[in-house]
Design a protein around this motif. Sequence first.
Motif, mmCIF file in Angstrom:
data_model
loop_
_atom_site.group_PDB
_atom_site.id
_atom_site.type_symbol
_atom_site.label_atom_id
_atom_site.label_comp_id
_atom_site.label_asym_id
_atom_site.label_seq_id
_atom_site.Cartn_x
_atom_site.Cartn_y
_atom_site.Cartn_z
ATOM 1 N N TYR A 293 0.822 -1.213 0.000
ATOM 2 C CA TYR A 293 0.000 0.000 0.000
ATOM 3 C C TYR A 293 0.857 1.265 0.000
ATOM 4 C CZ TYR A 293 -3.923 -3.088 0.915
ATOM 5 O OH TYR A 293 -4.877 -4.073 0.807
ATOM 6 N N CYS A 294 2.016 1.195 0.633
ATOM 7 C CA CYS A 294 2.899 2.363 0.644
ATOM 8 C C CYS A 294 3.300 2.740 -0.777
ATOM 9 C CB CYS A 294 4.159 2.069 1.469
ATOM 10 S SG CYS A 294 3.845 1.430 3.107
ATOM 11 N N ASN A 295 3.701 1.738 -1.562
ATOM 12 C CA ASN A 295 4.124 2.007 -2.925
ATOM 13 C C ASN A 295 2.953 2.294 -3.849
ATOM 14 O OD1 ASN A 295 6.946 1.953 -2.728
ATOM 15 N ND2 ASN A 295 6.960 -0.272 -2.663
ATOM 16 N N GLN A 296 1.805 1.714 -3.576
ATOM 17 C CA GLN A 296 0.624 2.079 -4.350
ATOM 18 C C GLN A 296 0.327 3.569 -4.201
ATOM 19 O OE1 GLN A 296 -2.865 -0.378 -3.743
ATOM 20 N NE2 GLN A 296 -1.628 -2.246 -3.635
ATOM 21 N N LEU A 297 0.487 4.064 -2.982
ATOM 22 C CA LEU A 297 0.273 5.490 -2.731
ATOM 23 C C LEU A 297 1.322 6.334 -3.445
ATOM 24 C CD1 LEU A 297 -1.122 7.830 -1.206
ATOM 25 C CD2 LEU A 297 0.384 7.317 0.739
ATOM 26 N N LEU A 298 2.587 6.001 -3.250
ATOM 27 C CA LEU A 298 3.675 6.781 -3.848
ATOM 28 C C LEU A 298 3.602 6.775 -5.373
ATOM 29 C CD1 LEU A 298 6.702 5.669 -1.636
ATOM 30 C CD2 LEU A 298 5.672 7.935 -1.683
ATOM 31 N N PHE A 299 3.438 5.597 -5.959
ATOM 32 C CA PHE A 299 3.413 5.500 -7.414
ATOM 33 C C PHE A 299 2.139 6.117 -7.990
ATOM 34 C CE2 PHE A 299 6.245 1.458 -7.326
ATOM 35 C CZ PHE A 299 7.339 2.247 -7.018
ATOM 36 N N GLY A 300 1.062 6.051 -7.200
ATOM 37 C CA GLY A 300 -0.204 6.605 -7.673
ATOM 38 C C GLY A 300 -0.124 8.092 -7.943
ATOM 39 N N PHE A 301 0.492 8.849 -7.016
ATOM 40 C CA PHE A 301 0.572 10.288 -7.275
ATOM 41 C C PHE A 301 1.821 10.669 -8.058
ATOM 42 C CE2 PHE A 301 2.516 10.323 -2.931
ATOM 43 C CZ PHE A 301 3.666 11.051 -3.183
ATOM 44 N N ALA A 302 2.922 9.896 -7.933
ATOM 45 C CA ALA A 302 4.123 10.211 -8.716
ATOM 46 C C ALA A 302 3.868 10.041 -10.211
ATOM 47 C CB ALA A 302 5.279 9.326 -8.284
ATOM 48 N N SER A 303 2.942 9.147 -10.564
ATOM 49 C CA SER A 303 2.643 8.911 -11.981
ATOM 50 C C SER A 303 1.942 10.092 -12.632
ATOM 51 C CB SER A 303 1.791 7.649 -12.140
ATOM 52 O OG SER A 303 0.544 7.795 -11.474
ATOM 53 N N GLN A 304 1.565 11.088 -11.839
ATOM 54 C CA GLN A 304 0.965 12.299 -12.398
ATOM 55 C C GLN A 304 2.008 13.251 -12.981
ATOM 56 O OE1 GLN A 304 -2.508 12.842 -12.426
ATOM 57 N NE2 GLN A 304 -2.423 10.678 -11.838
ATOM 58 N N THR A 305 3.275 12.930 -12.838
ATOM 59 C CA THR A 305 4.341 13.809 -13.318
ATOM 60 C C THR A 305 4.339 13.900 -14.841
ATOM 61 O OG1 THR A 305 5.715 13.153 -11.432
ATOM 62 C CG2 THR A 305 6.830 14.237 -13.266
ATOM 63 N N PRO A 306 4.199 15.103 -15.416
ATOM 64 C CA PRO A 306 4.246 15.240 -16.873
ATOM 65 C C PRO A 306 5.646 14.911 -17.397
ATOM 66 C CG PRO A 306 3.273 17.186 -15.843
ATOM 67 C CD PRO A 306 3.887 16.375 -14.747
ATOM 68 N N ALA A 307 5.707 14.383 -18.604
ATOM 69 C CA ALA A 307 6.995 14.041 -19.201
ATOM 70 C C ALA A 307 7.890 15.266 -19.319
ATOM 71 C CB ALA A 307 6.780 13.408 -20.575
ATOM 72 N N ALA A 308 7.285 16.430 -19.628
ATOM 73 C CA ALA A 308 8.077 17.658 -19.781
ATOM 74 C C ALA A 308 8.780 18.032 -18.486
ATOM 75 C CB ALA A 308 7.184 18.804 -20.243
ATOM 76 N N ASP A 309 8.187 17.668 -17.336
ATOM 77 C CA ASP A 309 8.816 17.996 -16.053
ATOM 78 C C ASP A 309 10.159 17.289 -15.882
ATOM 79 O OD1 ASP A 309 6.525 19.415 -15.567
ATOM 80 O OD2 ASP A 309 6.256 18.652 -13.538
ATOM 81 N N MET A 310 10.302 16.112 -16.468
ATOM 82 C CA MET A 310 11.554 15.384 -16.321
ATOM 83 C C MET A 310 12.713 16.142 -16.965
ATOM 84 S SD MET A 310 10.457 13.015 -14.452
ATOM 85 C CE MET A 310 11.918 12.012 -14.297
#
Length: 597
Positions: A441-458
Amino acid sequence: MASNQRFSGYPLAKEGPKTPYKPMEYNNPALRGWPLILAAKLVNYSSFLAKATWHNANFDCANNIEELHKRNWHLQPIVTPLAPDGVVQTQAEITPELYERQPEDLTGRFYSAADYHELFKAGKLTPLQVAKALLPLLSREQSSSEKYAVACTVTREDLVLAAATKSTERYAAGQPLGILDGVPIGVKDDQDVEGYVTHIGLPYNAADPFFKPATETVWPVAQLEAAGAIVIGKLTMQELGSDISGCNPSWGSPVNWNNPAYYPGGSSSGAGSAICAGLIPIAIGTDAGGSIRVPSSYCGSYGLKPTLHRAVTMKSAVCVVGPMAATANDLAITYRIMTTPNPEDPVQGSFALSVPPSPTAKKTIGIYWDWFNAASPAVVKVTKNAVSYFENKLGYEVVDISIPYLQEGQGSLSVWALIEGIDHCQGRAMDRNKPFANVNYCNQLLFGFASQTPAADMFKHGQLRGLLMEHLAFLWKQHPGMLILTPTTPDAGWKIHPGDQAYGFSDGSMTIRNMMYSWLANTTGCPAASAPVGYVDPEVGEGKLPVGLMAMGEWGSDEQLLAWTKEAEAYLNDAWDGGRSRPKKWVDVVDISKDVE
């Protein structure tokens, strides 16, 4: 580094803007139990909540820095010290001083590779006896009353005993392979070892096609095995290496034997635990944000995060494979063997062998005091005492430095590491429509919102990385050979909360705080080492907590850092009141091995 060293990818020396340092403040609530489960599900089912959480985590930290618009992208911080033209490089030499054993009467003495090597050569002990003594302690199938076995996910008794038998035969014939022959080591469970399943901290699932025994051992570990080291097992880690406490609800959390009321640190948690318990003198870990150095600090051992790709080229811009050890000599021995150039790796194989510093070289320490002093008062006191020793006893010049955008840079590393974690997770998902279904559940939470990162932000994060690398190059141009010193972690330990083991927990504020210093070396690809320099009293439990001091060096200066850990070891052994401390339940492996048939 030597002034005539040639590099590939060395950044332009350019001073960054002067920005004030203020420790990052986050309002991330600590989530445990049902609140954690609910938050993980909501973030993955609601893009609105995921995006709000993403903003709250400051994952857009690089977007509003105007300075970045004129910077080039640095999507990987690859800076390679090149070998001279025409020179064929082999393994670095294991020099005579690395065979030296510490005095028998040294306070808090840990066994080293040199100790085992001498005992084996003298016929007072055999590698097979040591292996047979360790297996019941580290094998989950041969569980004992103590929790030592939690440090290992898997031990393969057949492989261990076969390797130990061959080593014993070599010693009997007077033909050992070298100082590591017969020495027990552990390998973090995200690195392939032939015959072992690589779990990456995930719970075993027989239906998962990725949970198959490896058919090839990763290069740095293969070099250690070729030198005779015996892999005693795969070491427990925090799931997917995504945090630094060391908590793993699937495999169990390894014990910090200095004080079991505290976590051992992660994500190389089993390595930290097994070394501080005295079970093994050496472990191989990985470090994407402090995962070698944090457990080394919490557990009171030595750890080196090498220059990016120095041991093996990984599919990462931030993660490296590196050594952890009970002594500074063993850290150096392991590093030299595991970084043997690989002719089939065009990046790692092109590295010049790292050269120890000249005894006459000027010694310089750089400290950004606003950053340094952000640690807890107890940690600041211990580490400042060590800095004074380096200055007054060893002749280091201490210079004031500053580094821009440290708050934003730390946030940027968090984004980068999690995006890489998402990529690794998606790449091995059984159901591509539910890529996070098999993580906790910890990683589900982290990956769930981290996946909102736009490609341009990288790309913005890559520009910020470039700015930081150029500023560091500027500092090293001003102060050649300088080591940048900070505490390894701002707090001496991370207290265990009752009930953490049920589902794990997410405490972003604590994670961010305890990565306050370690992240910079990962973002920029620089090497960094942690060494214990003292102890503080705990808030809970029994047993003092070790305090780590960290040095970060210029790209390719790994051997300089190893020499520094040796100096830090002398400080702890000789200058710290009471010397080095050993955990109450430290295991005397040599003593118990003597009774094994």
